[in-house]
Design a protein around this motif. Structure first.
Motif, PDB file in Angstrom:
ATOM      1  N   LYS A 255       0.898  -1.080   0.232  1.00  0.00           N
ATOM      2  CA  LYS A 255      -0.173  -0.022  -0.263  1.00  0.00           C
ATOM      3  C   LYS A 255       1.061   0.981  -0.133  1.00  0.00           C
ATOM      4  O   LYS A 255       0.718   2.103  -0.652  1.00  0.00           O
ATOM      5  CB  LYS A 255      -0.552  -0.053   1.299  1.00  0.00           C
ATOM      6  CG  LYS A 255      -1.514   1.699   1.512  1.00  0.00           C
ATOM      7  CD  LYS A 255      -3.173   0.893   2.165  1.00  0.00           C
ATOM      8  CE  LYS A 255      -3.519   2.472   2.859  1.00  0.00           C
ATOM      9  NZ  LYS A 255      -4.709   3.189   2.144  1.00  0.00           N
ATOM     10  N   GLU A 280       0.306  -0.281 -14.048  1.00  0.00           N
ATOM     11  CA  GLU A 280      -1.389  -0.861 -14.187  1.00  0.00           C
ATOM     12  C   GLU A 280      -1.892  -0.120 -15.191  1.00  0.00           C
ATOM     13  O   GLU A 280      -2.296   1.435 -15.064  1.00  0.00           O
ATOM     14  CB  GLU A 280      -1.588  -0.516 -12.694  1.00  0.00           C
ATOM     15  CG  GLU A 280      -1.479  -1.494 -11.561  1.00  0.00           C
ATOM     16  CD  GLU A 280      -1.502  -2.014 -10.812  1.00  0.00           C
ATOM     17  OE1 GLU A 280      -3.092  -2.355 -11.253  1.00  0.00           O
ATOM     18  OE2 GLU A 280      -2.265  -0.963  -9.716  1.00  0.00           O
ATOM     19  N   ARG A 539      -8.290  -6.320  -3.095  1.00  0.00           N
ATOM     20  CA  ARG A 539      -8.107  -4.896  -4.423  1.00  0.00           C
ATOM     21  C   ARG A 539      -8.618  -5.558  -5.274  1.00  0.00           C
ATOM     22  O   ARG A 539      -9.761  -4.464  -6.109  1.00  0.00           O
ATOM     23  CB  ARG A 539      -6.767  -4.837  -4.873  1.00  0.00           C
ATOM     24  CG  ARG A 539      -5.771  -3.867  -4.048  1.00  0.00           C
ATOM     25  CD  ARG A 539      -4.383  -4.236  -3.831  1.00  0.00           C
ATOM     26  NE  ARG A 539      -3.529  -3.258  -3.130  1.00  0.00           N
ATOM     27  CZ  ARG A 539      -1.924  -3.501  -3.209  1.00  0.00           C
ATOM     28  NH1 ARG A 539      -1.439  -3.728  -4.235  1.00  0.00           N
ATOM     29  NH2 ARG A 539      -1.302  -3.324  -1.811  1.00  0.00           N
ATOM     30  N   LEU A 540      -8.876  -6.329  -5.932  1.00  0.00           N
ATOM     31  CA  LEU A 540      -9.433  -6.629  -7.146  1.00  0.00           C
ATOM     32  C   LEU A 540     -10.702  -7.006  -6.952  1.00  0.00           C
ATOM     33  O   LEU A 540     -11.867  -6.482  -8.027  1.00  0.00           O
ATOM     34  CB  LEU A 540      -8.627  -7.306  -7.810  1.00  0.00           C
ATOM     35  CG  LEU A 540      -7.739  -7.020  -8.973  1.00  0.00           C
ATOM     36  CD1 LEU A 540      -6.542  -9.159  -9.130  1.00  0.00           C
ATOM     37  CD2 LEU A 540      -7.180  -6.727 -10.095  1.00  0.00           C
ATOM     38  N   TRP A 541     -11.632  -7.745  -6.387  1.00  0.00           N
ATOM     39  CA  TRP A 541     -12.348  -7.870  -5.999  1.00  0.00           C
ATOM     40  C   TRP A 541     -13.235  -7.429  -4.779  1.00  0.00           C
ATOM     41  O   TRP A 541     -14.603  -7.887  -4.812  1.00  0.00           O
ATOM     42  CB  TRP A 541     -12.193  -9.599  -5.234  1.00  0.00           C
ATOM     43  CG  TRP A 541     -12.051 -10.882  -6.814  1.00  0.00           C
ATOM     44  CD1 TRP A 541     -10.732 -10.739  -7.173  1.00  0.00           C
ATOM     45  CD2 TRP A 541     -13.025 -10.986  -7.776  1.00  0.00           C
ATOM     46  NE1 TRP A 541     -10.591 -11.311  -8.182  1.00  0.00           N
ATOM     47  CE2 TRP A 541     -11.938 -11.781  -8.777  1.00  0.00           C
ATOM     48  CE3 TRP A 541     -13.503 -11.125  -8.449  1.00  0.00           C
ATOM     49  CZ2 TRP A 541     -11.961 -12.311 -10.007  1.00  0.00           C
ATOM     50  CZ3 TRP A 541     -14.376 -10.814  -9.575  1.00  0.00           C
ATOM     51  CH2 TRP A 541     -13.360 -12.637 -10.698  1.00  0.00           C
ATOM     52  N   TYR A 542     -12.601  -6.885  -4.048  1.00  0.00           N
ATOM     53  CA  TYR A 542     -13.627  -5.902  -3.134  1.00  0.00           C
ATOM     54  C   TYR A 542     -13.203  -4.816  -3.406  1.00  0.00           C
ATOM     55  O   TYR A 542     -13.603  -4.045  -2.133  1.00  0.00           O
ATOM     56  CB  TYR A 542     -13.448  -6.582  -1.577  1.00  0.00           C
ATOM     57  CG  TYR A 542     -13.724  -7.728  -1.628  1.00  0.00           C
ATOM     58  CD1 TYR A 542     -15.700  -8.293  -1.843  1.00  0.00           C
ATOM     59  CD2 TYR A 542     -13.268  -9.444  -2.145  1.00  0.00           C
ATOM     60  CE1 TYR A 542     -15.963  -9.838  -1.273  1.00  0.00           C
ATOM     61  CE2 TYR A 542     -13.190 -10.304  -1.683  1.00  0.00           C
ATOM     62  CZ  TYR A 542     -15.383 -10.221  -1.817  1.00  0.00           C
ATOM     63  OH  TYR A 542     -15.369 -11.659  -1.567  1.00  0.00           O
ATOM     64  N   GLY A 543     -12.635  -3.840  -4.225  1.00  0.00           N
ATOM     65  CA  GLY A 543     -12.013  -2.661  -3.715  1.00  0.00           C
ATOM     66  C   GLY A 543     -11.612  -1.817  -2.715  1.00  0.00           C
ATOM     67  O   GLY A 543     -11.777  -0.883  -2.415  1.00  0.00           O
ATOM     68  N   GLU A 544     -11.027  -3.119  -2.065  1.00  0.00           N
ATOM     69  CA  GLU A 544     -10.543  -2.370  -1.166  1.00  0.00           C
ATOM     70  C   GLU A 544      -9.334  -1.451  -1.051  1.00  0.00           C
ATOM     71  O   GLU A 544      -8.121  -2.373  -2.006  1.00  0.00           O
ATOM     72  CB  GLU A 544     -10.276  -3.685  -0.055  1.00  0.00           C
ATOM     73  CG  GLU A 544     -11.396  -4.160   0.976  1.00  0.00           C
ATOM     74  CD  GLU A 544     -11.013  -5.509   1.770  1.00  0.00           C
ATOM     75  OE1 GLU A 544     -10.260  -5.129   3.381  1.00  0.00           O
ATOM     76  OE2 GLU A 544     -11.456  -6.253   1.584  1.00  0.00           O
ATOM     77  N   ASP A 545      -8.767  -0.307  -0.169  1.00  0.00           N
ATOM     78  CA  ASP A 545      -7.407   0.281   0.039  1.00  0.00           C
ATOM     79  C   ASP A 545      -7.406  -0.357   0.741  1.00  0.00           C
ATOM     80  O   ASP A 545      -6.366   0.424   2.101  1.00  0.00           O
ATOM     81  CB  ASP A 545      -7.646   2.053   0.057  1.00  0.00           C
ATOM     82  CG  ASP A 545      -6.593   2.699  -0.382  1.00  0.00           C
ATOM     83  OD1 ASP A 545      -5.586   2.372  -0.092  1.00  0.00           O
ATOM     84  OD2 ASP A 545      -7.208   4.146   0.612  1.00  0.00           O
ATOM     85  N   VAL A 546      -5.571  -1.104   0.626  1.00  0.00           N
ATOM     86  CA  VAL A 546      -4.801  -2.263   1.060  1.00  0.00           C
ATOM     87  C   VAL A 546      -3.931  -2.716   0.807  1.00  0.00           C
ATOM     88  O   VAL A 546      -3.580  -1.884  -0.307  1.00  0.00           O
ATOM     89  CB  VAL A 546      -5.960  -3.642   2.123  1.00  0.00           C
ATOM     90  CG1 VAL A 546      -6.482  -3.408   2.707  1.00  0.00           C
ATOM     91  CG2 VAL A 546      -6.213  -4.511   0.633  1.00  0.00           C
TER      92      VAL A 546
END
Lengths: 546, 198
Positions: A255, A280, A539-546
């Motif tokens: 991150k 990316e 990140r990819l599947w849940y859009g989490e900012d981790v």
């Protein structure tokens, strides 16, 4: 002399020392001739596996690997591994036997030219015996210059015809020598662009590592206050040489890495194509201008554009000249206490491991492995969901090979590792999933037969991990991806190697110590929990900012 | 394609809610990372939206059309645009209607967002989750904004009246909250324009 003997002789002159593959009617004469000439033959259990090994051999040796098959069904087995090698840009030559020239009714007949085209490899045909040397030279020349696999297809009746040998010129003698010097105007343009920037990122790729440009990169980094990032193919390179090493550029970056890289106003790529994985699609560097140093005539980056300043040159030469023209330049850039803290805090933050009876948190398993495996032991990263943990969390400086993005096939990494060990003679460990390892399980027996110092660490979640988690993300039935398997430590021992099945960090440490004390074919079956989702998946599947 | 079907309960009278949702500046002020740009002769306007997919921040620019049915308390918003890398295009359409609900109101939204291009492979299903999260955030801000008195447009909106006062010492709680948002937005905009890390 027969044509097959001339071809064997030519392979030796091309530098072939190790050949992987399986014998059949259409390649046995040639293999016999190779053995007479001292070439080591590695008999494998599946032709595709042999190609995977030749791929690993070539990547490590830096020259064309060689695999061999008989005609028809031997060739068709190559498909998946050939595609992987092609996508990886691996130079190799597949010596494939063929049924008698023109006999399309033969039981093993296959239109091997069309098959080769479909599996993305070049094709050279031995149509007449007097082309024996020419065909070998051409196959190796194409492999070396196009950096891809070439199928040398030889009908067995043509192989056994007479041949009058000539003075064979190996293909490497046809290649230009010397380094490509950079255009001075390009160096000047790069200097201007760099001096006009404040937040610079240097991305080192496989090309920079192969060129041995480490010292020059570190000098440029110190001058420009740059962060040093690597591509996946150069993972962890130079990470022990600078405290401003940000790790991977791309989805697998941490991150803080992703946050810092988005601040860049200049990217200097060295021996890195800047494909869409690394940048990316460009989103990782929204404000950056690009300087790209590469030996290729031209490179289109993963964002569909070309660099603002492209320097075609050998990495060492270009960086040496760049450092000279920047001799008076000192940019603070990212080299601040704040950046240092952001890079180290992430690593030192405590991790709340999942505690499931009889299963290890995969993050803890990687941490144990990274600490326990000496840096001189090479690492190969496998496939599937489990590989995300190792790709992100292995931190020590060591030789790392990743097969990520090379056709997306599972099961290849242990094969690459076997080939790499044959090429280098060094012990290596591969971290792979259970489905991948079991796909080519018989090749562990091959490693045992040849006594190779191979450690396979199976991150065993008893299922198809990637599919398990994707099913969950899509609200489908996750249990469909669960595939129980027996204790693989015992399976490894039955195949003639060492092995252990471990269910705790302490057991894993003990098993690694046993292998390190006596490197030999060994499997550690690490039973991991399915409760931990990798950061890239979050990140990819849940859009989490981790 | 990402679908949005949402009904937002707003404890404010329908006329007040309509006042907000029919004002582009107010609507934009309820969307984190959004800014209103130039208004065009045909009534459409430009807008930008910064969205975080994972840790990656992507700035979209769009031309937005808003059609209103004042009598029916209903509207239709369409937007079409691309991101800063020009690698991903999107279209969005949403119909909304404000209905009375006891002493308060409900805003019913039904919309679709279609993304095409490079970003789609990068964000997989996460985009739907991000949009869902943004919708919840929008709902909370809408409720908050409707609870306040009618005021000039929200901070950061370039088409807001030029005379929009900078609240020197906001008196009410709502005004103080809005002032705080204004300051926060201002910082976000600056840092984003520098490729920042807000």
């Amino acid at each position: 002399m027969k044509a097959y003997e001339a071809m064997a002789e030519a392979f030796v002159k091309e530098g072939t020392t190790d050949v992987f593959g399986m014998m059949g009617d259409a390649n046995m004469h040639w293999m016999d001739a190779l053995a007479e000439r001292g070439v080591r033959l590695y008999e494998v259990r599946h032709e595709g596996s042999g190609l995977g090994m030749a791929d690993g051999w070539a990547r490590a040796a830096g020259r064309p690997g060689v695999v061999t098959t008989t005609s028809g069904p031997g060739v068709s087995q190559l498909a998946t591994s050939m595609l992987c090698a092609s996508r990886a840009g691996t130079p190799l030559v597949a010596f494939c036997g063929e049924t008698a020239w023109g006999d399309e009714g033969a039981v093993q007949y296959l239109d091997q030219r069309r098959f080769a085209a479909a599996i993305e490899c070049g094709f050279v045909h031995l149509s007449k015996a007097d082309q024996a040397e020419e065909a070998v030279q051409r196959a190796f020349y194409l492999a070396r210059t196009e950096n891809r696999p070439i199928m040398l297809s030889a009908p067995f009746d043509v192989q056994t015809q007479d041949f009058e040998p000539g003075d064979y010129v190996p293909s490497h003698e046809l290649l230009p020598r010397g380094r490509t010097l950079p255009d001075p105007s390009r160096i000047e343009a790069a200097r201007e662009l760099i001096e006009g920037s404040k937040r610079i990122v240097i991305i080192a790729g496989r090309g920079a590592r192969r060129a041995g440009a480490g010292e020059e990169i570190l000098e440029l980094q110190a001058r420009t206050g740059a962060l040093l990032a690597t591509t996946l193919q150069a993972k962890n390179w130079l990470c022990d040489r600078t405290e401003f090493h940000v790790g991977l550029s791309g989805l697998f970056g941490s991150k803080p890495a992703q946050e810092l890289l988005q601040e860049a106003d200049c990217v200097i790529a060295v021996g890195a194509s800047l494909n869409h994985y690394t940048t990316e699609h460009g989103y990782l560097y929204p404000e950056a201008r690009y300087v790209q140093i590469d030996s290729a005539p031209n490179v289109v980056m993963g964002n569909g554009r070309v660099a603002d300043c492209y320097v075609q040159a050998d990495a060492v030469t270009a960086l040496t000249e760049l450092n000279q023209v920047l001799a008076g330049t000192r940019i603070e850039g990212f080299h601040t206490d704040e950046t240092r803290s952001r890079l180290t805090d992430w690593l030192e933050a405590p991790v709340d491991y999942v505690h499931e009876p009889g299963r290890i948190d995969p993050r803890e398993a990687i941490k144990v492995l990274d600490a326990a495996m000496p840096p001189e032991f090479d690492l190969v990263l496998g496939s599937g969901h489990q590989t995300d943990f190792g790709t992100m969390l292995f931190q020590r400086s060591r030789q790392v090979t990743s097969n990520y993005g090379m056709f997306g096939a599972i099961g290849q990494a242990p094969l690459l590792t076997i080939g790499q060990i044959v090429a280098t003679g060094r012990p290596a460990f591969v971290v792979e999933g259970d489905a991948s390892f079991l796909m080519h399980l018989p090749e562990f027996e091959t490693a045992c037969r040849y006594g190779l110092p191979l450690l396979v660490v199976v991150m065993n979640d008893e299922g198809l991990g990637a599919e398990y988690h994707k099913l969950g993300a899509k609200g489908l039935t996750q249990d469909l991806a669960i595939i129980p398997n027996p204790e693989l430590g015992g399976v490894a021992r039955a195949l003639g190697g060492g092995g252990a099945t471990v269910r705790s960090a302490a057991e894993l440490q003990a098993a690694v110590a046993e292998y390190v004390a006596d490197p030999r074919p060994f499997v550690i079956d690490v039973r991991i929990t399915r409760e931990v989702l990798s950061v890239p998946y979050r990140r990819l599947w849940y859009g989490e900012d981790v | 394609m990402i679908s949005i079907t949402e009904t937002i309960a707003v404890p404010s009278p329908r006329t007040r809610v309509w006042e907000v949702v029919s004002s582009p500046a107010d609507v934009v002020s309820c969307i984190a990372g959004a800014e209103l740009g130039e208004e065009h002769e045909d009534g459409s306007f430009d807008g930008t939206l910064v969205v975080k997919f994972g840790a990656v921040r992507v700035r979209f620019g769009a031309r937005v059309h808003l059609e209103l049915d004042e009598d029916g308390y209903a509207g239709r918003l369409t937007a079409r645009g691309k991101d800063g890398q020009a690698a991903t295009r999107f279209t969005a359409e949403a119909a909304f209607r404000v209905v009375e609900d006891g002493t308060g109101s409900k805003v019913a939204m039904d919309g679709e967002i279609t993304l095409t291009g490079k970003l789609t492979s990068l964000i997989e299903a996460g985009a739907g989750v991000v949009v869902s999260r943004m919708t919840k955030d929008f709902s909370a801000r809408l409720v908050e904004l409707c609870a306040g008195p009618a005021e000039p447009a929200a901070p950061g909106a370039e088409t807001a009246p030029a005379a929009r006062p900078e609240p020197a010492a906001p008196a009410t709680l709502v005004a103080r909250i809005r002032a705080w948002w204004a300051a926060l937005w201002s910082r976000r905009s600056e840092r984003t324009s520098q490729g920042g890390t807000a």
